[in-house]
Design an enzyme around this catalytic site. Structure first.
Site, short mmCIF file in Angstrom:
data_model
loop_
_atom_site.label_atom_id
_atom_site.label_comp_id
_atom_site.label_asym_id
_atom_site.label_seq_id
_atom_site.Cartn_x
_atom_site.Cartn_y
_atom_site.Cartn_z
N GLY A 1 0.83 -1.20 0.00
CA GLY A 1 0.00 0.00 0.00
C GLY A 1 0.85 1.24 0.00
O GLY A 1 1.75 1.38 0.83
N ASN B 1 -6.50 -5.31 7.16
CA ASN B 1 -6.16 -5.69 5.79
C ASN B 1 -7.28 -6.58 5.28
O ASN B 1 -7.59 -7.60 5.88
CB ASN B 1 -4.83 -6.45 5.75
CG ASN B 1 -4.52 -7.02 4.38
OD1 ASN B 1 -5.01 -6.52 3.37
ND2 ASN B 1 -3.72 -8.07 4.34
N GLY B 2 -7.90 -6.18 4.17
CA GLY B 2 -8.98 -6.98 3.61
C GLY B 2 -10.17 -6.15 3.20
O GLY B 2 -10.08 -4.93 3.06
N TYR C 1 1.52 -12.70 -7.12
CA TYR C 1 1.89 -11.32 -7.40
C TYR C 1 2.13 -10.45 -6.17
O TYR C 1 3.07 -9.67 -6.12
CB TYR C 1 0.81 -10.68 -8.28
CG TYR C 1 1.04 -9.22 -8.59
CD1 TYR C 1 2.11 -8.82 -9.38
CD2 TYR C 1 0.17 -8.24 -8.10
CE1 TYR C 1 2.31 -7.47 -9.66
CE2 TYR C 1 0.37 -6.90 -8.39
CZ TYR C 1 1.44 -6.52 -9.17
OH TYR C 1 1.65 -5.20 -9.45
N SER D 1 8.01 -8.88 -10.54
CA SER D 1 7.37 -10.04 -9.94
C SER D 1 7.32 -11.25 -10.88
O SER D 1 7.10 -12.37 -10.43
CB SER D 1 5.95 -9.69 -9.46
OG SER D 1 5.18 -9.18 -10.53
N ASP E 1 5.00 -13.50 -18.07
CA ASP E 1 4.39 -12.59 -17.11
C ASP E 1 3.70 -13.40 -16.03
O ASP E 1 3.33 -14.56 -16.26
CB ASP E 1 3.39 -11.67 -17.81
CG ASP E 1 3.00 -10.47 -16.95
OD1 ASP E 1 3.74 -10.16 -16.01
OD2 ASP E 1 1.94 -9.88 -17.22
N ASP E 2 3.52 -12.82 -14.84
CA ASP E 2 2.86 -13.56 -13.76
C ASP E 2 1.36 -13.59 -13.92
O ASP E 2 0.70 -14.54 -13.51
CB ASP E 2 3.25 -13.00 -12.39
CG ASP E 2 3.03 -11.51 -12.29
OD1 ASP E 2 1.88 -11.06 -12.47
OD2 ASP E 2 4.00 -10.78 -12.03
#
Length: 477
Positions: free
Chosen positions: A38, A113-114, A254, A295, A357-358
């Site tokens: 964040g 968080n969530g 990710y 990533s 790519d992820d």
């Protein structure tokens, strides 16, 4: 992940300390390790001899605490902190966490968080009985439910409140006498506990933050647990026993840092295995393998290893470009991508390239990335994605709540390939993803939330049910 005008954004990061001197500085270090989760705001609340005090503001952690006195004036042997991305609620000062509540009979702060899936319904009910909300974040709802509980003990009030909320959540609360940790009944959001060298405890969204404060990993918080940490030690309790693990699969794909471990699985290793499985499932005749920084690099490494092709650094990312660099139109977005990413012509020229790519979510600049490689002299570009097609929105703390934002929900694989200008396009299967992560839970999905890919949500969605029914129909057509 391929660079989009608005990248898929992490949820939030929470951190807590109990029983350590200079807790505010340890919390700062822990949050710094969670900054990738964040970048909109940050804050810290400390417990100084039974009195809570805090500081929070908009911006990156280093911007919020850009003056030494902001940390110096906080003190105490316990603290909680938060870095925020606004998945629910606007990006304004009232929503910056930790949220701090100073009542006549008690003080406490909470970091979350969530995302709650019944927040709209609960907020309407609470407002009808006279509650006033100071923020537009769903995180504040827990405080109101705690205050309404008829239970006597504070921890029983929390249990009472948690039984009324639904969705994905990892809460860290700080009171005058304890640090309290709670996780939703499916463990959708990661949360870990470590022991500090001086004997106290640290709690963090990822183990990389425990490492940052030299905390030795003790355990992952399990679904439905309510853990109370105070001067007497750590007490493990439960707010519910009706649990079934469904950790967010995107944490492994990710979100999480590569050096973090989630439920005993290292993120870097799982991403490399995704690339290995992808090479086995979707091989292609090519000369080199190139990953998209950052990533996707472990998956690219795994693809190269399994395919026997050379792994090359064919794309270079400008590490000094902020993630918040968002431009208002496609022309400027493409110019910003050129600033973010450059092709190494001497590596690419004359080669058939496997571009790994992820994940692909919105895919709005995928064509530009492919063209970037072809402009650098690539003969062919074969796009390989180390996760299944992202077809369904998320409601547990990721900023995708409409299938219209998801290219795989709107187009076939062939239509996407044509739009991107790739010579071929293939995705990792769900089976390959599950195998790469390697959790061993006795469930069909092996303890993973795969709803982004198959629409099988592990919990009821309440306020989003009507929206989801339409999205499910679109995704399965």
């Amino acid at each position: 992940m391929l660079f989009n005008e608005k990248e898929l954004s992490e949820e939030c990061g929470v951190f807590g300390i109990w029983g350590a001197e200079s807790s505010q500085y340890l919390t700062y270090l822990g949050l710094h390790s969670l900054q990738h989760r964040g970048q909109e705001s940050a804050g810290i609340v400390c417990n100084d001899s039974g009195k809570l005090q805090g500081y929070r503001n908009l911006g990156l952690l280093s911007q919020v605490f850009d003056k030494p006195e902001y940390l110096e004036r906080l003190s105490g042997n316990s603290a909680i902190g938060h870095v925020r991305y606004s998945t629910a609620g606007e990006n304004k000062i009232e929503n910056v966490q930790p949220l701090f509540f100073d009542f006549s009979n008690e003080q406490f702060a909470l970091a979350h968080n969530g995302n709650l899936t019944n927040a709209i319904t609960l907020k309407k009910k609470l407002e009808q009985v006279g509650d006033i909300f100071i923020s537009s974040s769903d995180s504040e709802i827990l405080m109101h439910l705690i205050r309404h509980s008829k239970k006597k003990l504070f921890e029983d009030k929390i249990k009472d409140a948690l039984k009324q909320i639904q969705g994905g959540f990892a809460y860290v609360l700080l009171t005058k006498g304890s640090l309290i940790v709670a996780l939703d009944s499916h463990g959708l959001r990661p949360l870990s506990i470590g022991k500090l060298p001086e004997g106290g405890y640290a709690v963090a969204s990822e183990t990389c933050a425990l490492d940052a404060v030299s905390a030795e990993f003790v355990r992952d918080v399990q679904p439905g647990e309510l853990i109370i940490i105070n001067d007497d030690g750590m007490k493990i309790d439960h707010w519910t026993n009706d649990t079934k693990m469904a950790i967010c699969s995107m944490e492994y794909i990710y979100f999480a840092r590569p050096d973090s471990n989630i439920l005993g699985v290292n993120v870097h290793i799982s991403r490399k295995k995704m690339g290995i499985n992808l090479a086995k499932e979707k091989p292609v005749a090519a000369d080199i393998v190139v990953g998209i920084p950052n990533s996707s690099l472990p998956a690219a490494s795994g693809y190269a290893e399994a395919s026997g092709l050379p792994y090359e650094m064919g794309l270079i990312k400008n590490q000094y470009m902020g993630r918040e660099f968002i431009q208002p139109n496609q022309s400027l977005r493409e110019k910003s991508v050129r600033q973010k990413l450059a092709a190494v012509r001497s590596v690419i020229k004359g080669k058939k390239v496997v571009l790994v790519d992820d994940s692909i979510v919105r895919g709005t600049t995928c064509a530009y990335i492919v063209q970037l490689l072809k402009d650098a002299g690539a003969i062919e570009v074969h796009l390989r994605v180390a996760s299944p097609p992202f077809k369904y929105p998320s409601f547990y703390g990721i900023d995708i709540q409409d299938s219209k934002e998801l290219i795989a929900a709107q187009k076939t694989k062939e239509e996407m390939r044509q739009q991107f200008g790739a010579d071929s396009l293939e995705f990792l299967s769900e089976k390959g993803l599950i195998s790469a992560i390697g959790l061993n839970f006795d469930t069909p999905y092996q303890g993973l939330d795969l709803s982004y890919f198959n629409g099988d949500y592990p919990t009821p969605l309440y306020d989003y049910e009507e929206k989801v029914s339409k999205d499910l129909k679109i995704g399965k057509e």
